[in-house]
Enzyme design. Structure first.
Site, PDB file in Angstrom:
ATOM      1  N   LYS A  10      -9.377  -3.872  11.257  1.00 19.35           N
ATOM      2  CA  LYS A  10      -7.988  -3.750  11.704  1.00 19.35           C
ATOM      3  C   LYS A  10      -7.707  -4.694  12.877  1.00 19.35           C
ATOM      4  CE  LYS A  10      -5.229  -0.932  10.674  1.00 19.35           C
ATOM      5  NZ  LYS A  10      -4.085  -0.932   9.733  1.00 19.35           N
ATOM      6  N   PRO A  35      -1.053   3.609  15.775  1.00 16.76           N
ATOM      7  CA  PRO A  35      -1.093   5.065  15.928  1.00 16.76           C
ATOM      8  C   PRO A  35      -2.495   5.594  16.207  1.00 16.76           C
ATOM      9  CG  PRO A  35      -1.090   4.501  13.614  1.00 16.76           C
ATOM     10  CD  PRO A  35      -1.081   3.193  14.370  1.00 16.76           C
ATOM     11  N   ALA A  52      -0.828  -1.681   3.831  1.00 17.47           N
ATOM     12  CA  ALA A  52      -2.024  -1.658   2.973  1.00 17.47           C
ATOM     13  C   ALA A  52      -3.254  -2.010   3.794  1.00 17.47           C
ATOM     14  CB  ALA A  52      -1.861  -2.640   1.813  1.00 17.47           C
ATOM     15  N   SER A  53      -4.280  -1.164   3.704  1.00 19.08           N
ATOM     16  CA  SER A  53      -5.513  -1.414   4.454  1.00 19.08           C
ATOM     17  C   SER A  53      -6.638  -0.582   3.873  1.00 19.08           C
ATOM     18  CB  SER A  53      -5.329  -1.071   5.930  1.00 19.08           C
ATOM     19  OG  SER A  53      -6.546  -1.228   6.633  1.00 19.08           O
ATOM     20  N   ALA A  65       2.529   5.025   4.443  1.00 20.42           N
ATOM     21  CA  ALA A  65       3.456   4.206   3.660  1.00 20.42           C
ATOM     22  C   ALA A  65       4.393   5.046   2.811  1.00 20.42           C
ATOM     23  CB  ALA A  65       2.676   3.232   2.780  1.00 20.42           C
ATOM     24  N   GLY A 104       0.821  -1.208   0.000  1.00 14.32           N
ATOM     25  CA  GLY A 104       0.000   0.000   0.000  1.00 14.32           C
ATOM     26  C   GLY A 104       0.849   1.249   0.000  1.00 14.32           C
ATOM     27  N   ALA A 105       1.925   1.218  -0.794  1.00 16.19           N
ATOM     28  CA  ALA A 105       2.986   2.226  -0.696  1.00 16.19           C
ATOM     29  C   ALA A 105       2.555   3.633  -1.078  1.00 16.19           C
ATOM     30  CB  ALA A 105       4.174   1.808  -1.561  1.00 16.19           C
TER      31      ALA A 105
END
Length: 258
Positions: free
Chosen positions: A103, A126, A85-86, A18, A12-13
Site C-alpha cells: 500500500k 483509514p 482495488a487492492s 468500494a 475493486g467495486a
C-alpha cells in the site's frame, strides 16, 4: 443529487469499502463504472446490482490488477476514479506484496504519477474498518470482530482503533465533491482497549457468547491519538463506536457469518 451527469469509476467495486462507495455514489446521482474480477460471479456482483439506481446508472467491467491496461476501458471518459482495488495479503513470500508495504509503495508511485501527469489526487487513509457488510463474504477487517467474539486477539494488541465503513465511503465522495480537498486524509476512530470492545459487545448483545482468552499473549501497545480534523472539515461526522459495533454484529448475523 450532487453527481447528476458525472461519470465515475470505482475499481475493486465488490470489496467492502468500494461497495459502500458505489452505493453512496448511486444515491447521489452519479453514473458508476464498477470494475470487478469476474462480472459473471454473483458473489461479486449481486449485491451491487441490487443497489438503488444500479439498473439505470451502474455498469460492470472486468478488470484485474495484475493485467496491464486492464482498467483502461472502464476509466476512459470518466470525470473521476476511486481506486480502491487492492490485494489484502499478510502472509506472503515476496515482501513487496505484503499488504502494509504494498500500500505504501503503491501510494508513492501514485503521487509521482499524479505529479508527472498534472492530475488532481486525494488519498484516504483509514484505520481498521467495521460496520455493516453489503457483500456476502467476510473481509479482513470485519473478521477481526469475529475473532474477538471467538475469544481471539488477532494482533495480540491491547488497543484497537476502528472507523465505520460508511464514514470512510462518505470521506471518499466528499473528497471528490469538495474543490478544496487535497493531499492525505487520515480517518480513524478513538483508540480503545480490547476489553472495552468486548464489554460494549456484551452490553449490546447480552446473549452473545464472547470467549475470554484472559489476555494471554497480549502486548501492551500504545494508546495513540490521531488528528482527524482534516477529514472532519470535509463534512464527515464519525459514527460512534457502539453503533458501528452493533451494526457490524447484526450484519454478520444476517449474513450467517457469525
Amino acid at each position: 443529487m450532487n453527481g447528476g451527469g458525472q461519470v465515475v469509476c470505482v475499481t475493486g467495486a465488490s470489496g467492502y469499502i468500494a461497495s459502500w462507495i458505489v452505493k453512496l455514489l448511486l444515491l447521489r446521482g452519479y453514473t458508476v463504472r464498477a470494475t470487478v474480477q469476474n462480472p459473471t460471479d454473483t458473489a461479486e456482483t449481486e449485491h451491487l446490482l441490487a443497489l438503488e439506481g444500479a439498473k439505470e446508472r451502474l455498469k460492470l467491467f472486468k478488470a484485474d490488477l495484475l493485467e496491464d491496461c486492464s482498467f483502461e476501458q472502464a476509466i476512459e471518459g470518466c470525470d473521476a476514479v476511486f481506486h480502491t482495488a487492492s490485494p489484502v495479503k499478510f502472509i506472503v513470500t515476496d515482501p513487496q506484496l505484503w499488504y502494509p508495504l504494498s500500500k505504501t509503495l503503491a501510494e508513492n508511485v501514485a503521487w509521482q504519477f499524479a505529479k508527472d501527469n498534472r492530475m488532481d489526487m486525494v488519498v484516504i487513509n483509514p484505520g481498521f474498518i467495521i460496520g455493516p457488510l453489503l457483500q456476502p463474504t467476510l473481509n479482513f477487517s470485519v473478521e477481526i470482530i469475529v475473532d474477538i467474539v471467538k475469544g481471539k486477539n488477532p494482533f495480540n494488541c491491547r488497543y484497537y482503533s476502528f472507523v465505520d465503513v460508511r464514514d470512510v465511503a462518505l470521506a471518499h465522495v466528499k473528497a471528490l465533491e469538495s474543490p478544496s480537498a487535497n493531499g492525505r486524509y487520515i480517518i480513524s476512530g478513538q483508540s480503545v482497549t480490547i476489553n472495552h470492545i468486548k464489554e460494549t459487545m456484551h452490553e449490546l448483545f447480552p446473549n452473545l457468547c464472547i470467549d475470554d482468552p484472559n489476555g494471554e499473549g497480549e502486548m501492551e501497545g500504545i494508546n495513540c491519538k490521531m488528528c482527524v480534523d482534516k477529514v472532519k472539515n470535509l463534512g464527515v461526522e464519525f459514527t460512534p463506536l457502539k453503533s458501528s459495533l452493533g451494526d457490524t454484529i447484526i450484519s454478520l448475523k444476517e449474513k450467517y457469518l457469525l
